[in-house]
Motif scaffolding. Structure first.
Motif, PDB file in Angstrom:
ATOM      1  N   ASN A 135     -13.002   6.623  -1.640  1.00 33.99           N
ATOM      2  CA  ASN A 135     -11.743   6.092  -2.177  1.00 33.99           C
ATOM      3  C   ASN A 135     -10.551   6.521  -1.320  1.00 33.99           C
ATOM      4  OD1 ASN A 135     -12.913   4.772  -4.306  1.00 33.99           O
ATOM      5  ND2 ASN A 135     -12.170   6.141  -5.892  1.00 33.99           N
ATOM      6  N   LYS A 136     -10.548   7.789  -0.945  1.00 39.93           N
ATOM      7  CA  LYS A 136      -9.429   8.287  -0.136  1.00 39.93           C
ATOM      8  C   LYS A 136      -9.443   7.645   1.249  1.00 39.93           C
ATOM      9  CE  LYS A 136      -6.790  12.276   1.348  1.00 39.93           C
ATOM     10  NZ  LYS A 136      -6.588  13.748   1.274  1.00 39.93           N
TER      11      LYS A 136
ATOM     12  N   ALA B 176       0.809  -1.215   0.000  1.00 39.83           N
ATOM     13  CA  ALA B 176       0.000   0.000   0.000  1.00 39.83           C
ATOM     14  C   ALA B 176       0.845   1.270   0.000  1.00 39.83           C
ATOM     15  CB  ALA B 176      -0.938  -0.009   1.215  1.00 39.83           C
TER      16      ALA B 176
ATOM     17  N   SER C 240      -5.599   1.702   4.259  1.00 39.16           N
ATOM     18  CA  SER C 240      -4.643   0.723   3.740  1.00 39.16           C
ATOM     19  C   SER C 240      -3.214   1.091   4.105  1.00 39.16           C
ATOM     20  CB  SER C 240      -4.772   0.616   2.213  1.00 39.16           C
ATOM     21  OG  SER C 240      -6.040   0.129   1.842  1.00 39.16           O
TER      22      SER C 240
ATOM     23  N   SER D  17      -2.708  -4.046   0.480  1.00 41.63           N
ATOM     24  CA  SER D  17      -4.007  -3.432   0.749  1.00 41.63           C
ATOM     25  C   SER D  17      -5.105  -4.453   1.011  1.00 41.63           C
ATOM     26  CB  SER D  17      -4.416  -2.528  -0.417  1.00 41.63           C
ATOM     27  OG  SER D  17      -4.453  -3.255  -1.637  1.00 41.63           O
TER      28      SER D  17
ATOM     29  N   TYR E  15      -7.788   4.368   0.893  1.00 37.93           N
ATOM     30  CA  TYR E  15      -6.342   4.574   0.749  1.00 37.93           C
ATOM     31  C   TYR E  15      -5.701   4.846   2.104  1.00 37.93           C
ATOM     32  CZ  TYR E  15      -2.269   7.613   0.536  1.00 37.93           C
ATOM     33  OH  TYR E  15      -1.057   8.195   0.788  1.00 37.93           O
TER      34      TYR E  15
ATOM     35  N   LYS F 220      -5.493   8.410  -3.891  1.00 39.17           N
ATOM     36  CA  LYS F 220      -4.662   9.039  -2.864  1.00 39.17           C
ATOM     37  C   LYS F 220      -4.984  10.519  -2.725  1.00 39.17           C
ATOM     38  CE  LYS F 220       0.249   9.837  -1.788  1.00 39.17           C
ATOM     39  NZ  LYS F 220       1.636   9.535  -2.233  1.00 39.17           N
TER      40      LYS F 220
ATOM     41  N   TRP G  70      -1.636   4.465  -6.399  1.00 40.08           N
ATOM     42  CA  TRP G  70      -3.079   4.601  -6.191  1.00 40.08           C
ATOM     43  C   TRP G  70      -3.769   5.378  -7.317  1.00 40.08           C
ATOM     44  CZ3 TRP G  70      -5.640   1.967  -2.387  1.00 40.08           C
ATOM     45  CH2 TRP G  70      -4.826   1.349  -1.427  1.00 40.08           C
TER      46      TRP G  70
END
Length: 429
Positions: free
Chosen positions: A354-355, A288, A361, A368, A358, A313, A293
């Motif tokens: 999504n962030k 990760a 992870s 991840s 990230y 990211k 990303w």
């Protein structure tokens, strides 16, 4: 990160196609190509919205009854082709013959019970009436759409089937091989067999349309569809994150169907990005903290100011070019606004969760899929995700699953990740 041209493109969001179509910096033929892609996009997204709405409808309702099981049936002619193909290994041919014999017997019994016959002039089974096939093997098949943009003509002419040697068509080979990588990920990491956990067969069509700059899962015919790309975007069949993203839409149908609108629709897109990026990271053997990303890295053609189509990211930083506009994805829930565009912003606002994924992870470390991915997977299989799930509802379940799987410290990591993107419960004085 490998610099090979494989695994570099991703599905194109509608706001990017709109920007290309509207920009006076682009030539007329480019703008027209983007408009054509938007037309196809609206068609298959409309199908996706209807399908998820039907999947989320109460059992026994008219909407729920409208769902066919077409995706669990391999056409007889495809199984016959596999069974007869000299290039296919003996085991695959034997499996195909077994499955073909089985499904024909099932159809015959069903017809007999219903007073139906298959000879000329008599009623035949529709896709909705056909019972699901019971197969212990997942078949892949790739077809040539021959640049036809009429989805009624899919899948097209067969190019390669399960067990067959490589085709002369490189796009067909990429679609076949990368679908295999997606299936391997789900099986190896989550013990999930194919798309539906019952060895559903994976059908793909390449060379869809003329200069079509996108790839998508068509929920009506239950298959992958790939364009060849054009001036800005290309190589969709070589992008394992594209295939992972789109096939995950089908997996979502079989785990926690999320209405394809508003926050639940953004979560639907988010889940596809999450599993698409994990599959790509597994292929590239990236932890990760080492991964970039980026969704669609190197997808933008030379001369375009940008690095990708999306960044998990840093949402909103993927590109900034007069021909594309600026990446509009917000990174924090404070910038969420209700909109009628893009089914309520399903692609736009997926950057917020999504962030969060990230951040979780990277905080966990390692690969991840070892912790964050397992938490998200258990969340989708928990039975606790409602059809119209909000970001905070989804976040709460991920925190609960983190605690169940890995303890209080893991739950704190996941809660902080959501808090850092503004997904927190409102306080009441």
């Amino acid at each position: 990160m490998s610099t090979r041209n494989h695994h570099v493109c991703s599905v194109v969001p509608p706001y990017l196609l709109n920007a290309i179509a509207d920009s006076s910096h682009n030539e007329d033929h480019i703008r027209e190509s983007a408009r054509n892609a938007l037309t196809v996009h609206k068609n298959y997204v409309g199908k996706r919205e209807k399908r998820f709405a039907a999947l989320c409808a109460p059992r026994g309702s008219r909407a729920a009854a409208s769902i066919t099981r077409q995706q669990s049936i391999v056409p007889d002619h495809m199984l016959q082709h596999i069974a007869d193909c000299e290039e296919v290994d003996d085991d695959t041919r034997a499996c195909a013959r077994r499955d073909l014999e089985h499904i024909r017997k099932v159809h015959a019994k069903y017809q007999e019970a219903q007073g139906l016959r298959t000879d000329s002039g008599q009623k035949t089974l529709t896709a909705a009436e056909q019972p699901a096939e019971d197969s212990s093997k997942t078949y892949r098949a790739v077809y040539d759409a021959n640049h036809d943009s009429n989805e009624d003509h899919l899948p097209g002419k067969v190019l390669r089937v399960e067990g067959q040697k490589a085709s002369k068509d490189e796009s067909a080979n990429e679609a076949y091989d990368n679908a295999g990588l997606v299936l391997s990920f789900y099986n190896d990491i989550f013990n999930w067999k194919s798309i539906d956990n019952h060895n559903m067969h994976v059908i793909s069509s390449v060379h869809f349309g003329v200069n079509y700059e996108n790839a998508f899962w068509d929920p009506e015919v239950a298959q992958m569809v790939y364009g060849d790309g054009h001036t800005f975007l290309t190589n969709f069949t070589g992008a394992v994150d594209v295939i992972g993203h789109e096939l995950t839409h089908a997996v979502t149908e079989h785990t926690s169907p999320l209405d394809y609108t508003g926050q639940s629709g953004a979560l639907n897109e988010h889940v596809s990005d999450v599993f698409g990026i994990m599959i790509k990271q597994r292929v590239e053997n990236e932890t990760a903290d080492k991964a970039d990303w980026l969704i669609g890295e190197n997808c933008l053609m030379p001369g375009v100011k940008g690095v990708a189509l999306r960044s998990m990211k840093a949402p909103g930083t993927a590109y900034d070019d007069p021909r594309f506009g600026k990446d509009p994805q917000p990174a924090n829930f404070k910038d969420f606004k209700v909109t009628q565009e893009d089914n309520g912003g399903v692609h736009l606002y997926s950057g917020i969760p999504n962030k969060a994924f990230y951040l979780a992870s990277v905080a966990f470390g390692g690969y991840s899929w070892e912790k964050a991915g397992k938490i998200w997977w258990e969340t989708m299989n928990s039975g606790q995700i409602p059809a119209r799930c909000t970001f905070i509802q989804f976040a709460d379940v991920t925190v609960d699953k983190a605690e169940e799987l890995f303890g209080d410290d893991a739950a704190a990591v996941v809660r902080k990740a959501w808090k850092d993107v503004g997904v927190v419960r409102k306080s009441h004085a």
